[in-house]
Write a protein that holds these residues in place. Structure first.
Motif, short mmCIF file in Angstrom:
data_model
loop_
_atom_site.label_atom_id
_atom_site.label_comp_id
_atom_site.label_asym_id
_atom_site.label_seq_id
_atom_site.Cartn_x
_atom_site.Cartn_y
_atom_site.Cartn_z
N VAL A 141 -27.49 36.70 117.97
CA VAL A 141 -27.96 36.31 116.65
C VAL A 141 -26.76 36.24 115.71
CG1 VAL A 141 -29.50 36.91 114.75
CG2 VAL A 141 -30.16 37.43 117.11
N ALA A 142 -26.73 35.19 114.92
CA ALA A 142 -25.56 34.96 114.07
C ALA A 142 -25.33 36.10 113.09
CB ALA A 142 -25.71 33.64 113.33
N ASP A 143 -26.40 36.72 112.63
CA ASP A 143 -26.24 37.77 111.63
C ASP A 143 -26.34 39.17 112.24
OD1 ASP A 143 -28.87 37.65 112.28
OD2 ASP A 143 -29.65 37.63 110.23
N ALA A 144 -26.07 39.31 113.54
CA ALA A 144 -26.08 40.63 114.17
C ALA A 144 -25.02 41.51 113.52
CB ALA A 144 -25.82 40.51 115.67
N PRO A 145 -25.29 42.80 113.35
CA PRO A 145 -24.31 43.70 112.72
C PRO A 145 -22.99 43.72 113.48
CG PRO A 145 -26.45 44.77 112.94
CD PRO A 145 -26.53 43.51 113.73
N ARG A 146 -21.91 43.91 112.74
CA ARG A 146 -20.58 43.91 113.34
C ARG A 146 -19.78 45.10 112.86
NH1 ARG A 146 -18.46 39.93 116.21
NH2 ARG A 146 -19.82 38.16 116.65
N VAL A 147 -18.79 45.48 113.69
CA VAL A 147 -17.85 46.55 113.37
C VAL A 147 -16.45 45.95 113.34
CG1 VAL A 147 -16.90 48.77 114.07
CG2 VAL A 147 -19.33 48.28 114.45
N LEU B 251 -24.70 43.50 119.05
CA LEU B 251 -25.56 42.87 120.04
C LEU B 251 -24.81 42.83 121.37
CD1 LEU B 251 -28.33 41.45 120.37
CD2 LEU B 251 -27.09 39.30 120.18
N GLY B 252 -25.16 43.74 122.25
CA GLY B 252 -24.48 43.85 123.54
C GLY B 252 -23.20 44.65 123.48
N PHE C 168 -10.45 36.03 121.54
CA PHE C 168 -11.88 36.06 121.82
C PHE C 168 -12.65 35.30 120.74
CE2 PHE C 168 -11.79 40.27 124.39
CZ PHE C 168 -11.62 39.56 125.56
N LYS C 169 -13.72 34.60 121.19
CA LYS C 169 -14.60 33.90 120.26
C LYS C 169 -16.05 34.13 120.69
CE LYS C 169 -12.75 29.80 120.82
NZ LYS C 169 -12.50 28.34 120.60
N PRO C 170 -16.97 34.28 119.72
CA PRO C 170 -18.37 34.58 120.07
C PRO C 170 -19.10 33.36 120.60
CG PRO C 170 -18.14 34.38 117.70
CD PRO C 170 -16.75 34.29 118.26
N VAL C 171 -20.19 33.63 121.30
CA VAL C 171 -21.07 32.56 121.76
C VAL C 171 -21.60 31.81 120.54
CG1 VAL C 171 -23.26 32.05 122.92
CG2 VAL C 171 -21.70 33.77 123.87
N ASP D 186 -27.70 41.76 125.91
CA ASP D 186 -28.43 41.45 124.69
C ASP D 186 -29.04 42.68 124.03
OD1 ASP D 186 -27.84 38.75 125.08
OD2 ASP D 186 -29.57 38.49 126.38
N THR D 187 -28.58 43.86 124.42
CA THR D 187 -29.07 45.09 123.80
C THR D 187 -28.49 45.23 122.39
OG1 THR D 187 -29.26 46.19 125.94
CG2 THR D 187 -29.10 47.60 123.99
N LEU D 188 -29.33 45.58 121.44
CA LEU D 188 -28.87 45.80 120.07
C LEU D 188 -28.56 47.29 119.89
CD1 LEU D 188 -28.26 44.49 117.36
CD2 LEU D 188 -30.62 45.01 116.66
N TRP D 189 -27.27 47.60 119.86
CA TRP D 189 -26.82 48.98 119.70
C TRP D 189 -26.85 49.37 118.23
CZ3 TRP D 189 -24.84 51.96 123.93
CH2 TRP D 189 -24.73 51.28 125.13
N THR D 190 -26.79 50.68 117.99
CA THR D 190 -26.61 51.19 116.63
C THR D 190 -25.25 51.87 116.53
OG1 THR D 190 -27.66 53.31 117.17
CG2 THR D 190 -29.07 51.55 116.29
#
Length: 617
Positions: free
Chosen positions: A69-75, A89-90, A115-118, A145-149
């Protein structure tokens, strides 16, 4: 066969070798496609995860099915070498830039992106997860595709690791603690906490996925780009087109090649200057797998670790490393020597002459540490190499000096024997024997030069330390051709020089190729001249032919050849002088102790009687 014919054959063979290498290095471009290839809509389904009761050794790594998902949380990731982020995400590391490297020398050039995202062209990323085997459902393990916290940490830096967590709701909690060093190595500590009353068995894995071939694939014979892996003492390099030719694995309905490592190894993808590599704990077995998903043009490298049985109430942790970055020799050497990554230096493509390439690069790198300039380091390296081979070349130069002295007698012998080739050959052999000349010794420096030349070319072309390395003035990149050109009078006219590698660049060569041609011409003047007109013409043209052929080679290699020619010229000139010959570069020769050599007959002996001096009886 006389000596001059031998020299002609040798020169022809060497010229042919250079021409063949030229076409290997600079193959003609493929014709453009007039029609786009057909697109397939075939779906790639997830592989079935077998149970331990059937065959636990075949536990499969899930295939990535959906785009993140384009707006998946990022670190965020911030280190001296990196900038970017990882997606929750993953737990994918899919956004990574090498901040110390730019695409070109232009001040506004973009930073190299590894690296570049899907969702972006040529997506490229790494992720880590688990595959279930016994006592746990397939959807109860974290996958692509697991959404981690984010459990702890905010930004991934060398001083602050981050921990991702995922509760499967079935009694197991998975965590991944990610850390990174000052250079290019990530550590992924994968753990599973089993809060149930029953044991579970599962496998940790890491994978690197690449969507299609790199856009900047060189396809040069001298360079390997594609899969690189080391397994139990054996290095394997597989090009992308060979990966596509893998046999289809019916269990996962994709093309795959698996190797069971028993002790140590690593697997990943290598580009010209960059590399991504999965490194399991050394000394432990793992499965090294290379895959190709034909329907979607995806390449995947996997490191699947041994089965882990987690008892009720217990926690298990497995750590895997990920190298992602520039193939810097000193960094990779430190990972091998200090971190115990087995034979990691072999990930750099040293080529067939690795026994020469490795020490040559080590010496060049060491010289550069002290000198601080790769160009001058190449010159000093050339001096050292020439000093090392001088004892072998000394006899050759002495023999060539004697042959130069004997040239007038050889000319006289040719006039006397005329078309009688046998008599000419016998006379020359007699002449060589009486003067203790070995004509074949002149080949030795050339034979020594061939492997050294190709080894240095490999070093200059492959190693990142030469990339964008300046020398003097207009030479800003020793791994690229000389950008100067007579086309714009070396920068005096307002238009740009021809693009390196183009036809115009071959015609309007730069200053360094010109210097190469002149240095070859000077060196040639010290050699015995050819008596046959055809041979003489071929040798006369050779420096200028090489000048144009090597005009588009890396300027670092041309610099080496110029330095080598000038050092050889100086050595040969001084040795010839020390043995009585007095050459000059215009082809004249004064024989010193043989001021008036008498013509020889077919036996090699002076013919006739000397004229009596005036006034003698």
């Amino acid at each position: 066969m006389d000596e001059q014919n031998k020299n002609l054959i040798l020169a022809t063979v060497l010229s042919f070798l250079v021409i063949m290498v030229w076409f290997w290095f600079f193959p003609p471009e493929d014709p453009a496609l007039t029609q786009a290839p057909p697109q397939t809509t075939e779906a790639v389904t997830d592989a079935t995860v077998p149970t331990a009761a059937t065959d636990p050794s075949t536990t499969a790594v899930p295939d990535t099915q959906t785009d993140p998902v384009a707006d998946a949380p990022r670190v965020a990731i911030e280190t001296p070498e990196f900038s970017g982020s990882l997606s929750l995400l993953g737990g994918r590391i899919d956004d990574l830039k090498l901040t110390q490297y730019r695409e070109t020398l232009d001040e506004n050039a973009e930073t190299v992106r590894l690296f570049k995202p899907v969702g972006e062209p040529n997506a490229y990323f790494a992720l880590f997860g688990w595959a279930g085997a016994e006592g746990i459902a397939a959807d109860a393990v974290p996958g692509p595709d697991t959404l981690w916290t984010l459990e702890s940490g905010e930004t991934l830096t060398p001083d602050s690791p981050v921990t991702l967590a995922w509760d499967n709701g079935a009694g197991q909690i998975f965590r991944t603690t990610i850390s990174v060093d000052e250079d290019f190595m990530f550590d992924f500590a994968q753990s599973v906490e089993n809060a149930t009353s029953d044991a579970v068995t599962l496998r940790p894995y890491g994978l690197i996925r690449r969507h299609g071939e790199p856009t900047d694939l060189k396809n040069f014979f001298i360079l390997h780009e594609g899969l690189v892996r080391f397994t139990d003492g054996e290095l394997e390099e597989v090009d992308y087109d060979d990966i596509v030719d893998y046999e289809v694995d019916d269990r996962e309905r994709t093309r795959a090649d698996r190797i069971e490592a028993t002790e140590s190894g690593w697997i990943g993808y290598t580009d010209h200057y960059w590399m991504t590599t999965l490194i399991p704990e050394q000394g432990q077995p793992f499965r090294s797998t290379s895959k190709y998903f034909e329907a979607r043009d995806l390449y995947q490298a996997e490191a699947v670790m041994p089965l882990e049985t987690v008892a009720a109430g217990a926690t298990t942790t497995v750590t895997t490393k990920l190298f992602a970055g520039a193939k810097e020799w000193d960094a990779i050497r430190d990972y091998e020597n200090e971190d115990g990554v087995t034979s990691f230096l072999d990930s750099i493509d040293w080529g067939w002459f690795f026994f020469l390439t490795k020490p040559i690069f080590w010496l060049l790198h060491t010289l550069n540490v002290y000198i601080g300039n790769m160009g001058w380091s190449i010159v000093v390296l050339t001096l050292i190499i020439k000093a090392m081979v001088l004892p072998l070349a000394y006899k050759s130069y002495v023999s060539m000096a004697k042959m130069k002295e004997l040239q007038p007698e050889m000319e006289a012998l040719k006039e006397r024997t005329g078309e009688d080739k046998q008599a000419m050959q016998q006379g020359m052999m007699k002449l060589y024997k009486e003067n203790k000349v070995n004509p074949a010794s002149g080949c030795l420096p050339i034979l020594l030069q061939i492997p050294i030349f190709f080894s240095l070319y490999k070093v200059i072309f492959v190693t990142i330390e030469l990339r964008h390395a300046p020398w003097i003035g207009w030479i800003k990149d020793l791994s690229a051709p000389d950008p100067s050109s007579i086309f714009n009078f070396y920068g005096l006219l307002p238009w740009d020089a021809p693009e390196p590698g183009s036809i115009l660049a071959l015609l309007f060569i730069g200053l360094m190729p010109l210097a190469l041609g002149i240095s070859m011409w000077l060196q040639q003047k010290l050699n015995p001249p050819m008596t046959d007109p055809t041979q003489k013409m071929i040798f006369a043209w050779m420096p200028w032919v090489f000048m144009f052929m090597l005009g588009s080679f890396a300027s670092g290699l041309v610099l080496y050849w110029i330095a080598n020619n000038m050092i050889t010229f100086t050595q040969q000139y001084l040795i010839m002088r020390s043995h009585g010959a007095k050459p000059d570069i215009f082809g004249n020769i004064k024989a010193g102790f043989k001021k008036d050599p008498k013509p020889a007959n077919a036996t090699g002996k002076p013919s006739g009687k000397a004229k009596p001096k005036s006034g003698s009886k």
